[in-house]
Design an enzyme around this catalytic site. Structure first.
Site, PDB file in Angstrom:
ATOM      1  N   LYS A  50       0.978   3.876  -3.089  1.00 50.56           N
ATOM      2  CA  LYS A  50       0.391   4.976  -2.885  1.00 50.56           C
ATOM      3  C   LYS A  50       1.486   6.307  -3.201  1.00 50.56           C
ATOM      4  O   LYS A  50       1.137   7.376  -3.641  1.00 50.56           O
ATOM      5  CB  LYS A  50      -0.175   5.366  -1.363  1.00 50.56           C
ATOM      6  N   TYR A  87       0.928  -1.214   0.021  1.00 52.17           N
ATOM      7  CA  TYR A  87       0.030  -0.108  -0.084  1.00 52.17           C
ATOM      8  C   TYR A  87       0.903   1.357   0.113  1.00 52.17           C
ATOM      9  O   TYR A  87       0.499   1.992  -0.738  1.00 52.17           O
ATOM     10  CB  TYR A  87      -0.687  -0.011   1.124  1.00 52.17           C
TER      11      TYR A  87
END
Length: 258
Positions: free
Chosen positions: A157, A153
Site C-alpha cells: 500500500k 499489506y
C-alpha cells in the site's frame, strides 16, 4: 447529479465492499461501468442490481486483461479506472511471512494496480477527443503508517502511493491529460469488517477498537469512499493529479491527548 453521463468507468474488485459501492455510485451518476472480480456469483448479482458489465478476472492475470480491455473498447471510451482490488491473505510480520504469501500480496496489491493503469492508459489514449481520463488507485493509511503484523499489506500500500505519483508524472509529461491519484482510506465499515466484529469474542469491544481508530469515533461508510472516487474521476477534479487523498476521519492527523 449525473457527472458521468456519456462516460465509461472501469472498477477492479467490484464484487464487494468499496468496489461494489463505487459501481453503484457511478451508475447512479450516469456512467456505463465495467467491473471485475474473482467471484462470479457476486459479479452476476452486482451486474443484475446495477446494470453494470461484469468480467471475471484477477487483476494480476496479465493475459486476462485482453478480455477486460475488449469489454471497455466495445463501449467506445474510458474515462475513469479505479484500481480497487486488493488482498492480504497469508500476511503476517516480517519474521514469519512466507515468500509465497509475500509474492501473492505483491501480485494483487502492487502488480495489479500497475497492470490496471497500463490497460487504462492504452484505452484512454484512444478516447474520441484525444488522450484523457482519470486513474484512481486504492492505497490505505497503512501505506503511511506501518503495521507490525501486516508487512506485505503495509509495503504494497505504501508502494501504491508512489505508483500513483509516477503514473501522474508520466502522463503529464506525455501530454496525455490523464490524471492519477491515490486514495488512502482508514477503517471502513465493509461487510468483511462487520463480519470480523460479529465473530469476535467481544463484538462490542471489537467495534469500539475499530471505531476508536478515528478521533471522529466511527468508521467510514462505503458511500463516503465511493463519493471520493467519483469526485477524483470527474471534471470537478480536473487539476488534481499525483495527490494522496486521505479519508480516515482524522486518524493520521495527530496524536490524541498530546
Amino acid at each position: 447529479m449525473e457527472r458521468y453521463r456519456g462516460k465509461v468507468a472501469l472498477i477492479t474488485g467490484g464484487t464487494s465492499g468499496i468496489g461494489e459501492a463505487t459501481v453503484a455510485r457511478l451508475r447512479r451518476e450516469g456512467a456505463r461501468v465495467v467491473f471485475t472480480g474473482r467471484n462470479e456469483g457476486a459479479g452476476a448479482r452486482v451486474a443484475a442490481e446495477t446494470g453494470a458489465t461484469f468480467v471475471r478476472h484477477a487483476v494480476e492475470d496479465r493475459d486476462g486483461w485482453a478480455e477486460v480491455e475488449a469489454a471497455i473498447r466495445a463501449l467506445g471510451r474510458l474515462d475513469l479506472a479505479f484500481a480497487n482490488a486488493g488482498g492480504e491473505g497469508g500476511d503476517t510480520n516480517v519474521e514469519d511471512v512466507t515468500l509465497e504469501a509475500w509474492n501473492d500480496i505483491i501480485a494483487i496489491n502492487l502488480t495489479g494496480p500497475m497492470l490496471t493503469a497500463q490497460a487504462a492508459i492504452r484505452i484512454m489514449r484512444d478516447n474520441p477527443h484525444g488522450p484523457g481520463g482519470a486513474i484512481v488507485l486504492n492505497s490505505s493509511i497503512s501505506g503511511m503508517l506501518g503495521l507490525a503484523g501486516n508487512v506485505g499489506y503495509t509495503a504494497t500500500k505504501g508502494g501504491v502511493r508512489l505508483l500513483a505519483k509516477s503514473i501522474a508524472m508520466h502522463c503529464a509529461a506525455r501530454g496525455y491529460r490523464i490524471r492519477c491519484n491515490a486514495i488512502l482510506p482508514g477503517v471502513v465499515a465493509t461487510a468483511l469488517i462487520e463480519g470480523a466484529i460479529a465473530g469476535a469474542p467481544d463484538p462490542v469491544a471489537a467495534r469500539a477498537v475499530l471505531e476508536g481508530v478515528s478521533p471522529m469515533k466511527r468508521m467510514a461508510t462505503l458511500e463516503e469512499i465511493a463519493g471520493l472516487v467519483a469526485y477524483l474521476g470527474s471534471d470537478d477534479a480536473a487539476f488534481v493529479t499525483g495527490a494522496d487523498y486521505v479519508i480516515d476521519g482524522g486518524a493520521t492527523a495527530g496524536m490524541s491527548g498530546v
